[in-house]
Design an enzyme around this catalytic site. Structure first.
Site, PDB file in Angstrom:
ATOM      1  CE  LYS A 191      -4.147   1.854   0.469  1.00  0.00           C
ATOM      2  NZ  LYS A 191      -5.078   1.878  -0.679  1.00  0.00           N
ATOM      3  CG  ASP A 223      -6.532  -0.506  -2.627  1.00  0.00           C
ATOM      4  OD1 ASP A 223      -5.399  -0.814  -3.049  1.00  0.00           O
ATOM      5  OD2 ASP A 223      -6.919   0.675  -2.561  1.00  0.00           O
ATOM      6  CG  ASP A 247      -4.552 -13.095   8.521  1.00  0.00           C
ATOM      7  OD1 ASP A 247      -4.997 -14.204   8.196  1.00  0.00           O
ATOM      8  OD2 ASP A 247      -4.788 -12.558   9.620  1.00  0.00           O
ATOM      9  CG  ASP A 251      -8.514 -16.677   5.510  1.00  0.00           C
ATOM     10  OD1 ASP A 251      -7.594 -17.520   5.433  1.00  0.00           O
ATOM     11  OD2 ASP A 251      -9.158 -16.473   6.552  1.00  0.00           O
TER      12      ASP A 251
END
Ligand code: NAD
Length: 359
Positions: A191, A223, A247, A251
Site C-alpha cells: 500500500k 486493495d 492473512d 483466506d
C-alpha cells in the site's frame, strides 16, 4: 541420504489424514529410491492429555532435529476450557516461533475437476486458477506494539506497523525463489500510496529484483489485488506480501478454490526445514469416521518434497496422481458435487489408496 521427517499427527482427523500422507511418501521413496524416516511428535490436545503441555520442549526439539515437519491438525472441543497458554493451538504458535518460520506459503489452485465448487463465475474459473501467496509471518502490525491510551477523555487504540529492510529482504527472497520454481512471475503487494512501511517494502523488492533477472517483478496495491483475485485470478503466479495483507488475501484466495480439504500450506524460515500442513483444522465433527479428505495433507507432503528436499519430479508425481484420481471421479464427501453422476464416493483410506495406485 535418509530424510528424517518429524510427524505431528495431532487431534481429530489429524491421525487419519497424516497416515495417508505417510503411505504416499513411502510409495514415493520406493519409486524414486529415497529413504524417509519418521519421528513421532506429540503436539496439541493429545500432548496436553499425555504431558500436560501442548508442546513439551522435548517435542519441539524433535522438530528442530528433523529435516522437515509434517503436521495434521490440532485442537477440539475436549480442550475448549483449558486456560489460554495451555490451549492446543498455543502448541502450534510455539512451534512456528521455535522453528523461526517467517514465511507462510499457500497455494490457491483450482482443480479443473472441481471447478463447479468455486463461487466464481464459470468463465473466470475456466481461465485457470493456480497461484501461490507468500506471506510474511512474524513481523508487521501483528507483532508491533499494541496499546490503548486515554486522550481528551476517550480511549485511543494504537497498533504499530513496522518492517525493517532485513525483514522485507528475507521474505522477498523467498518470494523470488518460489517464483523461480514456478512460472517466474512475482507480484509484490503493498500500500505504497499511503504507508511508509510499504514504500520501503517496494524499494527492497526492486533492489532484490536485480539478483533475480529470470523472474518478472510487478507491483500491485493491496486493495486492487483483493479485486483482481476475484476478477481475474489467472493473472497471478506468485504473490509476496506482508503479514496482515497476506492473512486477508490468502483466506480470500482459498475461498475461490471451493474446497478447504484440498489446500496445503508451508511455513519456511532461514533453513530448508519447513512446517507443512493442510490449511483446515482438526474437523472434530468427522473424526474417526473415515470420511475426511486426506488430499490437503498429501499435497502438503508434496510441497515438502519440492521446497525442503528439492525433489521436483517426486512432488510433480504426487500432484499428477491426485489429478488422475479426480479425473477418474473419486470424491470424498466434502468434494462430492450436488449431482454426483459419474463420481464414486470414497473414504479417507480409499482416497489415499487410489492416489498411491497412480504413483
Ligand atoms: P475445521 O477446518 O476443522 O472444520 C471446518 C469444516 O470443514 C468442518 O465441517 C469440517 O468437517 C470440514 N473439514 C475440514 N477439514 C476437512 C477435511 N480434510 N475433509 C473433509 N471435511 C473437512 O475448522 P473448525 O471446525 O473451525 O475447527 C476445529 C478445530 O480445529 C478447532 O479446535 C480449531 O481451533 C482447530 N484448528 C486447528 C488448525 C491447525 O491445526 N492448523 C487450524 C484451524 C483450526
Amino acid at each position: 541420504m535418509a530424510q528424517n521427517i518429524a510427524v505431528i499427527r495431532g487431534d481429530g482427523i489429524g491421525p487419519e489424514i497424516v497416515e495417508q500422507a505417510l503411505l504416499v511418501l513411502n510409495r514415493v521413496a520406493e519409486r524414486f529410491g529415497h529413504e524417509f524416516t519418521y519421528t513421532d511428535v506429540d503436539m496439541g490436545g493429545n500432548a496436553i492429555d499425555k504431558w500436560g503441555d501442548p508442546l513439551p520442549q522435548e517435542m519441539l526439539q524433535r522438530c528442530l532435529d528433523s529435516d522437515s515437519v509434517l503436521l495434521g491438525a490440532v485442537g477440539g472441543p475436549k480442550w475448549n476450557d483449558v486456560p489460554g497458554p495451555m490451549r492446543p493451538e498455543k502448541g502450534l504458535l510455539r512451534l512456528r516461533a521455535g522453528m523461526g518460520v517467517y514465511s507462510n506459503n499457500r497455494p490457491a489452485k483450482i482443480w479443473p475437476q472441481l471447478a463447479s465448487a468455486s463461487p466464481l463465475k464459470q468463465e473466470i474459473v475456466d481461465k485457470g486458477i493456480d497461484f501461490l501467496i507468500v506471506r510474511e509471518l512474524i513481523g508487521g502490525i501483528y507483532f508491533g506494539k499494541h496499546e490503548t491510551v486515554t486522550e481528551n477523555g476517550e480511549k485511543v487504540a494504537i497498533d504499530e506497523l513496522r518492517y525493517s529492510e532485513e525483514e522485507i529482504r528475507r521474505i522477498g527472497r523467498i518470494g523470488f525463489e518460489t517464483a523461480r520454481k514456478r512460472g517466474k512471475r512475482l507480484c509484490s503487494v503493498e500500500k505504497s500510496n499511503v504507508l511508509d512501511s510499504s514504500r520501503l517494502w517496494k524499494k527492497v523488492m526492486h533492489e532484490l529484483a536485480a539478483e533475480y533477472p529470470d523472474v518478472a517483478l510487478s507491483d500491485m496495491l493491496v486493495d486492487n489485488c483483493a479485486m483482481q483475485i476475484v476478477r481475474d485470478p489467472s493473472q497471478f503466479d506468485v504473490i509476496v506480501t506482508e503479514n496482515m495483507f497476506g492473512d486477508i488475501l490468502s483466506d480470500e484466495a482459498s475461498m475461490i478454490t471451493g474446497s478447504i480439504g484440498m489446500i496445503p500450506s508451508s511455513s519456511l524460515g532461514q533453513t530448508s526445514r519447513g512446517l507443512y500442513e493442510p490449511i483446515h483444522g482438526s474437523a472434530p465433527d468427522i473424526a474417526g469416521k473415515d470420511v475426511a479428505n486426506p488430499i490437503g495433507t498429501i499435497l502438503a507432503a508434496a510441497m515438502m518434497l519440492r521446497y525442503s528436499f528439492d525433489m521436483e519430479k517426486e512432488a510433480d508425481a504426487i500432484e499428477s496422481a491426485v489429478s488422475q484420481v479426480l479425473d477418474a471421479g473419486y470424491r470424498t464427501r466434502d468434494i462430492l458435487p450436488a449431482d454426483p453422476t459419474g463420481c464414486t464416493l470414497v473414504g479417507c483410506q480409499e482416497m489415499g489408496r487410489r492416489i498411491i495406485e497412480n504413483l
